[in-house]
Design a protein around this motif. Structure first.
Motif, mmCIF file in Angstrom:
data_model
loop_
_atom_site.group_PDB
_atom_site.id
_atom_site.type_symbol
_atom_site.label_atom_id
_atom_site.label_comp_id
_atom_site.label_asym_id
_atom_site.label_seq_id
_atom_site.Cartn_x
_atom_site.Cartn_y
_atom_site.Cartn_z
ATOM 1 N N UNK A 80 0.862 -1.173 0.000
ATOM 2 C CA UNK A 80 0.000 0.000 0.000
ATOM 3 C C UNK A 80 0.899 1.223 0.000
ATOM 4 N N UNK A 81 0.348 2.357 -0.367
ATOM 5 C CA UNK A 81 1.107 3.611 -0.323
ATOM 6 C C UNK A 81 0.138 4.740 -0.016
ATOM 7 N N UNK A 82 0.601 5.720 0.738
ATOM 8 C CA UNK A 82 -0.240 6.868 1.037
ATOM 9 C C UNK A 82 -0.060 7.331 2.466
ATOM 10 N N UNK A 139 -4.404 5.363 10.284
ATOM 11 C CA UNK A 139 -4.372 4.234 11.221
ATOM 12 C C UNK A 139 -4.040 2.944 10.472
ATOM 13 N N UNK A 140 -3.566 1.950 11.209
ATOM 14 C CA UNK A 140 -3.324 0.637 10.617
ATOM 15 C C UNK A 140 -4.616 0.035 10.085
ATOM 16 N N UNK A 156 7.574 1.636 5.797
ATOM 17 C CA UNK A 156 8.663 2.571 5.549
ATOM 18 C C UNK A 156 8.051 3.911 5.185
ATOM 19 N N UNK A 157 8.557 4.991 5.764
ATOM 20 C CA UNK A 157 8.065 6.333 5.449
ATOM 21 C C UNK A 157 9.000 6.990 4.454
ATOM 22 N N UNK A 158 8.422 7.810 3.575
ATOM 23 C CA UNK A 158 9.229 8.516 2.598
ATOM 24 C C UNK A 158 8.371 9.345 1.669
ATOM 25 N N UNK A 188 4.704 13.251 -2.758
ATOM 26 C CA UNK A 188 3.905 13.274 -1.538
ATOM 27 C C UNK A 188 4.540 12.485 -0.413
ATOM 28 N N UNK A 189 4.399 13.018 0.820
ATOM 29 C CA UNK A 189 4.871 12.302 2.010
ATOM 30 C C UNK A 189 3.906 11.175 2.323
ATOM 31 N N UNK A 190 4.429 10.087 2.809
ATOM 32 C CA UNK A 190 3.549 9.002 3.201
ATOM 33 C C UNK A 190 4.325 7.786 3.637
#
Length: 95
Positions: A36-38, A42-43, A73-75, A80-82
């Motif tokens: 998933x990405x975005x 919440x989980x 992983x965040x990036x 866009x941040x996510x």
């Protein structure tokens, strides 16, 4: 995925989850991958999204998988941040 700026089950070089599993020595009978990405708040929102997708839902509910690995992983992806959660499921071959 962040490093190469893509979001897909297959990398731009053609590598799949099965290729990565083989590289790290994970011998499996069955393998599944949910990504998933975005900007998930919440989980539960991640799980809800996967449950709306027939293929991802099948992976989550399958009784054929015996093991899971989970990572987030965040990036930045496409400006866009996510985050990019990944859940891999497998049934390993006993050595």
């Amino acid at each position: 995925m962040f490093e190469k700026q893509y979001f897909d089950h297959v990398s731009p070089t053609g590598e799949k989850a099965a290729d990565i599993a083989q590289k790290v020595g994970y011998r499996y009978k069955r393998l599944g991958e949910n990504i998933a990405a975005g900007a998930f708040i919440t989980n539960q929102k991640i799980i809800n999204g996967w449950m709306q997708s027939p293929g991802h839902r099948k992976n989550l509910l399958s009784g054929e998988f015996e093991e899971i690995g989970v990572a987030v992983v965040k990036g930045r992806l496409e400006g866009g941040e996510g985050g990019s959660p990944c859940r891999c499921s497998g049934s390993s071959r006993r050595r």
